[in-house]
Enzyme design. Structure first.
Site, PDB file in Angstrom:
ATOM      1  N   SER A  42       0.820  -1.205   0.000  1.00  0.00           N
ATOM      2  CA  SER A  42       0.000   0.000   0.000  1.00  0.00           C
ATOM      3  C   SER A  42       0.857   1.259   0.000  1.00  0.00           C
ATOM      4  O   SER A  42       1.634   1.478  -0.913  1.00  0.00           O
ATOM      5  CB  SER A  42      -0.969  -0.035   1.186  1.00  0.00           C
ATOM      6  OG  SER A  42      -1.943   0.971   1.074  1.00  0.00           O
TER       7      SER A  42
ATOM      8  N   ASP B 142      -2.639   6.325  -3.800  1.00  0.00           N
ATOM      9  CA  ASP B 142      -1.408   5.719  -3.303  1.00  0.00           C
ATOM     10  C   ASP B 142      -0.924   4.636  -4.271  1.00  0.00           C
ATOM     11  O   ASP B 142      -1.570   4.380  -5.291  1.00  0.00           O
ATOM     12  CB  ASP B 142      -1.608   5.194  -1.882  1.00  0.00           C
ATOM     13  CG  ASP B 142      -2.549   4.007  -1.805  1.00  0.00           C
ATOM     14  OD1 ASP B 142      -3.300   3.775  -2.771  1.00  0.00           O
ATOM     15  OD2 ASP B 142      -2.546   3.304  -0.779  1.00  0.00           O
TER      16      ASP B 142
ATOM     17  N   ASP C  56      -0.960   1.403  -4.605  1.00  0.00           N
ATOM     18  CA  ASP C  56      -1.858   0.347  -5.084  1.00  0.00           C
ATOM     19  C   ASP C  56      -3.257   0.873  -5.361  1.00  0.00           C
ATOM     20  O   ASP C  56      -4.186   0.100  -5.600  1.00  0.00           O
ATOM     21  CB  ASP C  56      -1.897  -0.828  -4.115  1.00  0.00           C
ATOM     22  CG  ASP C  56      -2.513  -0.485  -2.769  1.00  0.00           C
ATOM     23  OD1 ASP C  56      -2.369   0.667  -2.333  1.00  0.00           O
ATOM     24  OD2 ASP C  56      -3.131  -1.369  -2.149  1.00  0.00           O
TER      25      ASP C  56
ATOM     26  N   ASP D  95      -5.718   2.114  -3.741  1.00  0.00           N
ATOM     27  CA  ASP D  95      -6.931   1.870  -2.964  1.00  0.00           C
ATOM     28  C   ASP D  95      -7.273   3.083  -2.094  1.00  0.00           C
ATOM     29  O   ASP D  95      -8.414   3.267  -1.704  1.00  0.00           O
ATOM     30  CB  ASP D  95      -6.827   0.592  -2.117  1.00  0.00           C
ATOM     31  CG  ASP D  95      -5.696   0.623  -1.103  1.00  0.00           C
ATOM     32  OD1 ASP D  95      -4.857   1.543  -1.148  1.00  0.00           O
ATOM     33  OD2 ASP D  95      -5.633  -0.304  -0.268  1.00  0.00           O
TER      34      ASP D  95
END
Length: 768
Positions: A354, A510, A512, A514
């Protein structure tokens, strides 16, 4: 049994002691043994002969075990000289400075490519009963053209080890000791001692700690490559070894996550294989042969080794007969959740850490609904993984997996379907204002670049520019320290570009994709950033406003116990049910699933304060892609009505009251940091309502509370309804404090927050 170091060289004693402390050896100097005046003549013709002569003399005189070394510098251009004569190269009455001067004089006309050299160390460990071990180590490097540095001793200031641009004399002792010839010889000695338990016991070497056993297991495990074993064997910092092997990686709120590197508590291909073996065994136990038919989806982001770990995951699944759908393109985390549901898989894995720093990577596992594994499934995976040794896991060869139909590469086709679902949840907005609104977007070197820009383009938002310096995937995240849209410095470039281009909106996701953050202009033309609680309230208000004539039956807001009070207050004022969960979207996703199973509500919106939002139920994880589209849509909608986003937020404050929601994090790294975090939470539990004036209730979620499962979380509620919560992060080396402050005015809220924050800061500082 004492071990006497056979040397009068104070520098050498210090260096050996620094290294042997980590091995548990009880070192004693010659001076401490009453041999301070002894001068042992070195008459041997090799390093090994000289080290034995010194050790034998100590044993004979004291009856104690001895450790002796003979070291020297061997220079290729000087036919191996000074070699065993290194200490007296400039003559019997010479010194270190004279020795170095002689070497530099002899080497003055030697070209750089021929200045190769190595430090050599031979150590003899000798017991009174005659048992001995001989260990050797070497450090390759070159001779510099002049002296450089003031640390170290001997030839350190003219020797530069391979791969470094510093001499030994320029390096801190810890760095030198980690790679020196003596460190390598001592490491070899330790390995030999551990192979001979009786001898090791007599030397004071013990290997009882679980982390030490784990380390030795990796050193001998056939699954670990020779190259990786060599790297592990070269480790000499005992604290570093302990941190690498103190435990296995645990499933936190975001699955496995850890620093990249070798070790049982690090993210590496061996732990990925082991975790996947546990997941595969769990799926087969849960679904039987159907697990193999349904398969598992595997995705990956822009971090270092993400594609490699994803392939290891897919091929390990294949080795258990489970079909793997492996993304061939960089993929956002919400796409993985969607893919599990879309393809009917029995599970999924995405390789991501993340928004963590570049040193980290992770492994997030999902169930058949596209939700991150809950506690019961995670416990089953951990149990199954613990029953598997590293040597028991062998990923299938890729070509064989493809031949057997156990590996299918997926990509743009499924991504397009995901984007279509995001677009289907969009509300109508004037085409004029879609084209008018100016947007700056940054993917922060991550996976959002393609899907976010594609959904915005497909929806008709044509005036979108990307931050070029952060556009392409890059696991080093070179423009930011932490690629987290919550952090002001992470969006600095995007904010600057928004000013240069007079943009109306800045959006950031960010790595990834999400999480999402955004900034929008106020009525005075200033760009205003919003925190996660504010964004959640804005989304909720917008969804209610746009769906007021077609509100679903029994609409439900899903949020967490550490998310601010303004959102729930708005939802309840509009007749919605509010369902609170523990922190982490796996809990929110599971709550959505329970609602659907029980048929006791309709999904409206889910969010948490840490910049995670789900604006439609196409997946069971937070989604920065659909949130980016909803952000553009919301801003264009209010722009058409002559309103700014800050105007909307101010209006909600006038309606619901003034709230100030903020979180603060304290990063405490390493094993010591983890212990300090534990001490802070224990202290807060001990203090209870005495933590601060005005606290009327201290809720400890540790044993479970209000129907929620156990969580290391404490929440303090004040008489005016404000609260502070404390929770160690499940995925990062942090302890977080959450503040939800109520006041009569915005200024009063801030002052109350500052006063409470000072008390928290003092507590953390006193404990760390």
């Amino acid at each position: 049994m004492k071990i006497i170091a056979a040397t009068q060289n104070a520098h050498k004693i210090t260096e050996i002691d620094a290294i042997t402390k980590g091995f548990g050896l009880k070192l004693c100097s010659m001076k401490d043994a009453g041999l301070g005046d002894l001068d042992i003549e070195e008459t041997g013709s090799t390093f090994e002969e000289n080290s034995f002569i010194k050790a034998e003399a100590i044993v004979r005189l004291t009856g104690e075990a001895a450790i002796a070394d003979d070291t020297g510098l061997m220079i290729d251009a000087l036919d191996g000289a000074p070699g065993i004569y290194s200490a007296r190269f400039s003559g019997e009455h010479g010194n270190d400075a004279a020795n170095r001067a002689k070497v530099l004089d002899l080497m003055k006309d030697v070209p750089e490519e021929k200045r190769t050299a190595r430090f050599v160390c031979v150590i003899t460990f000798l017991r009174p009963d005659g048992e001995k071990i001989v260990a050797k180590g070497a450090c390759e490097g070159k001779i510099t053209e002049k002296e450089m540095g003031e640390l170290g001793f001997g030839y350190d200031s003219i020797f530069m080890p391979d791969g470094k641009d510093l001499t030994f004399a320029q390096m801190p002792a810890e760095e030198k000791n980690a790679m020196s010839h003596r460190a390598r010889a001592l490491q070899a000695l330790r390995e030999e001692l551990l192979k001979r338990p009786g001898l090791a016991e007599g030397a004071g070497v013990k290997d009882e700690a679980p982390w030490r056993k784990a380390y030795d297991y990796w050193l001998t495990c056939p699954a670990i490559s020779a190259e990786d074993k060599k790297e592990l064997a070269a480790l000499t910092d005992e604290k570093d070894i302990e941190e690498r092997f103190i435990s296995d990686l645990k499933f936190g709120t975001g699955g496995l996550r850890g620093k990249l590197g070798l070790g049982s508590s690090r993210m590496n291909r061996y732990n990925v294989r082991k975790a996947t073996a546990g997941f595969a065994r769990h799926l087969i136990k849960k679904f039987g042969e159907d697990a193999k038919k349904r398969g598992v989806a595997v995705a990956w982001d822009s971090r270092h080794f993400s594609p490699e770990f994803a392939e290891e995951t897919a091929l390990t699944m294949a080795s258990y007969g489970i079909r793997a759908y492996l993304y061939g393109i960089i993929s956002p985390t919400p796409l993985l959740s969607f893919t599990v549901r879309e393809l009917g898989c029995c599970g999924g894995v995405v390789i991501t850490a993340s928004h963590n720093a570049k040193e980290y990577n992770g492994y997030k596992a999902y169930d058949e609904t596209g939700c991150q594994l809950g506690a019961e499934d995670a416990a089953s995976v951990i149990e199954e993984a613990s029953a598997v040794g590293l040597e028991d896991v062998e990923p299938m060869d890729r070509s064989e997996a493809e031949r057997l139909g156990l590996l299918t590469v997926i990509g743009k086709d499924v991504l397009d379907r995901f984007e279509d679902r995001c677009l289907a949840a969009a509300c109508p907005v004037s085409e004029e204002f879609k084209e008018k609104i100016r947007i700056v977007y940054t993917p922060l070197h991550g996976a959002g670049n393609v899907p976010v820009r594609e959904v915005l383009a497909k929806a008709g938002y044509k005036n979108v520019s990307v931050v070029k310096a952060q556009e392409l995937p890059d696991g080093d995240f070179p423009t930011v320290e932490f690629p987290n849209p919550e952090i002001e410095s992470a969006v600095k470039l995007a904010m600057e570009q928004a000013e240069e281009e007079h943009a109306d909106l800045m959006i950031a996701t960010d790595p990834d994709s999400d999480r999402l953050g955004f900034a929008a202009r106020d009525k005075d033309g200033r760009m205003v950033r919003f925190n996660g609680n504010q964004i959640g309230v804005l989304f909720l208000n917008y969804l209610i406003e746009r769906r007021k004539d077609r509100m679903p039956e029994k609409p439900v807001l899903f949020t967490t116990v550490v998310t601010g009070e303004m959102g729930p207050a708005l939802a309840r004022a509009c007749g919605m049910d509010v369902r609170l969960t523990l922190t982490g979207f796996k809990h929110l996703g599971a709550a959505i699933n329970r609602m659907n199973e029980n048929k006791d509500g309709s999904f409206m919106f889910a969010y948490e304060e840490s910049f995670g939002y789900l604006v439609t139920d196409h997946c069971r994880d937070k989604d920065g892609v659909s949130a980016a589209l909803k952000t553009a849509e919301m801003c264009a909608y209010y722009m058409e009505r002559g309103m700014t986003i800050p105007d909307v937020l101010d209006g909600l404050s006038e309606k619901l009251g003034h709230f100030f929601d903020l979180s603060s994090s304290y990063t405490l790294l390493g094993l010591d940091g983890a212990r300090k975090i534990m001490s802070i939470t224990e202290k807060l539990r001990e203090l209870g309502t005495d933590f601060m004036d005005g606290i009327v209730r201290a809720d400890d979620y540790g044993p479970g509370l209000n129907g929620l499962p156990p969580e290391n979380l404490i929440r303090f509620t004040f008489g005016d309804g404000s609260w502070i919560a404390c929770r160690p992060s499940g995925t990062e080396p942090k302890i977080k404090f959450y503040y939800s402050i109520k006041g009569r005015t915005p200024e009063e809220c801030v002052e109350i927050y500052k006063a409470k924050r000072r008390i928290v800061d003092q507590l953390v500082e006193s404990m760390s």
